[in-house]
Write a protein that holds these residues in place. Structure first.
Motif, short mmCIF file in Angstrom:
data_model
loop_
_atom_site.label_atom_id
_atom_site.label_comp_id
_atom_site.label_asym_id
_atom_site.label_seq_id
_atom_site.Cartn_x
_atom_site.Cartn_y
_atom_site.Cartn_z
N LYS A 144 0.85 -1.18 0.00
CA LYS A 144 0.00 0.00 0.00
C LYS A 144 0.90 1.24 0.00
CE LYS A 144 -3.23 -2.48 3.02
NZ LYS A 144 -3.88 -2.54 4.34
N PRO A 145 0.49 2.34 -0.63
CA PRO A 145 -0.81 2.60 -1.23
C PRO A 145 -0.93 2.24 -2.71
CG PRO A 145 0.45 4.62 -1.18
CD PRO A 145 1.31 3.57 -0.53
N ASP A 146 0.02 1.48 -3.25
CA ASP A 146 -0.13 1.01 -4.62
C ASP A 146 -1.44 0.23 -4.73
OD1 ASP A 146 0.25 -1.01 -6.94
OD2 ASP A 146 1.93 0.36 -7.19
N PRO A 147 -2.20 0.40 -5.80
CA PRO A 147 -3.52 -0.25 -5.89
C PRO A 147 -3.50 -1.69 -6.36
CG PRO A 147 -3.16 1.11 -7.84
CD PRO A 147 -1.97 1.34 -6.92
N LEU A 148 -2.31 -2.27 -6.59
CA LEU A 148 -2.27 -3.58 -7.23
C LEU A 148 -3.05 -4.64 -6.46
CD1 LEU A 148 -1.30 -5.38 -9.52
CD2 LEU A 148 0.82 -5.79 -8.22
N MET A 149 -2.92 -4.69 -5.13
CA MET A 149 -3.62 -5.76 -4.41
C MET A 149 -5.13 -5.62 -4.54
SD MET A 149 -3.14 -5.19 -0.28
CE MET A 149 -1.35 -5.13 -0.27
N LEU A 150 -5.64 -4.39 -4.64
CA LEU A 150 -7.06 -4.23 -4.86
C LEU A 150 -7.46 -4.65 -6.27
CD1 LEU A 150 -8.06 -0.92 -3.03
CD2 LEU A 150 -8.09 -3.28 -2.23
N HIS A 151 -6.62 -4.33 -7.26
CA HIS A 151 -6.89 -4.80 -8.62
C HIS A 151 -6.97 -6.32 -8.66
CE1 HIS A 151 -6.61 -0.81 -10.08
NE2 HIS A 151 -5.30 -0.73 -10.17
#
Length: 226
Positions: free
Chosen positions: A143-150
């Motif tokens: 986080k805060p990179d959005p990859l895990m949510l993607h």
């Protein structure tokens, strides 16, 4: 907002009351490795990041890679010892999660913990198969990179508008913003709402039960009792 189908949660400070154990483990790591202790508030401010990124924020002038790895190992070993009895869920969390799952929501965890760490606590709570998907910082991007949510949205076959991200740190909410997922802030974890409001969450709650009340008010809600 489209009909919600995926509820995504941070772990530490959002679902479980583990903040003080994290702070204690960081202090032990500092003492063991001979580096200055950071204040409790400074440690709270990095909760949500993966440990390598957290260390870099706390010790920005450090350039000893071996010391950094020793610090991370010491923190991890200390936290494992402190978590022999897993941190308890905040009041109302488990009942609410059971209700959400029974209603048909897909449940996910997006955490700064390592996979080993999350597996250990899920095992301790007998919840290894409870969530539809979990993502950890050491198997994707911190986080805060959005990859895990993607990755969570892809697994759940959902759009960003069909999900929410619930968290207690700016990194949780910034990740949600970066993924165009609506963010919900909780006040009882690592950071106060005065800090979290800067990330413009769509909702801020003081008690987990308030999330249920909000979900019941949404169009085409899966929950009864609206």
């Amino acid at each position: 907002m489209s009909r919600l189908k995926v509820l995504i949660f941070d772990w530490d400070g959002t679902l479980v009351d583990s903040i003080m154990r994290i702070i204690e483990a960081m202090h032990v790591a500092a003492d063991t490795c001979g580096v200055p202790r950071c204040t409790d508030d400074a440690v709270r401010a990095i909760i949500g990041l993966a440990m390598p990124q957290a260390y870099d924020v706390l010790y920005p002038d450090a350039d000893d890679a071996e010391l950094k790895q020793r610090f991370i190992r010491t923190y991890s070993d200390t936290y494992i010892r402190l978590e022999e009895q897993p941190s308890e869920f905040y009041p109302g969390v488990m009942d609410a999660l059971d209700d959400y799952r029974s209603a048909g929501y897909q449940l996910a965890v997006a955490t700064g913990k390592s996979r080993r760490g999350l597996h250990r606590v899920l095992s301790g709570h007998k919840m290894l198969d409870y969530f539809d998907i979990t993502r950890c910082a050491d198997e994707t991007r911190s986080k805060p990179d959005p990859l895990m949510l993607h990755e969570i949205l892809k697994h759940c076959a959902a759009t960003p508008e069909q999900a929410i991200m619930v968290g207690d740190s700016p990194f949780d909410l910034r990740m949600a913003n970066n993924a165009n997922v609506p963010g919900i802030a909780v006040s009882y974890g690592a950071q106060p709402l005065s800090v979290l409001h800067k990330e413009q969450p769509i909702l801020a709650i003081d008690h987990f039960s308030e999330l249920t009340a909000w979900l019941q008010q949404q169009p085409n809600t899966l929950l009864t009792g609206a």
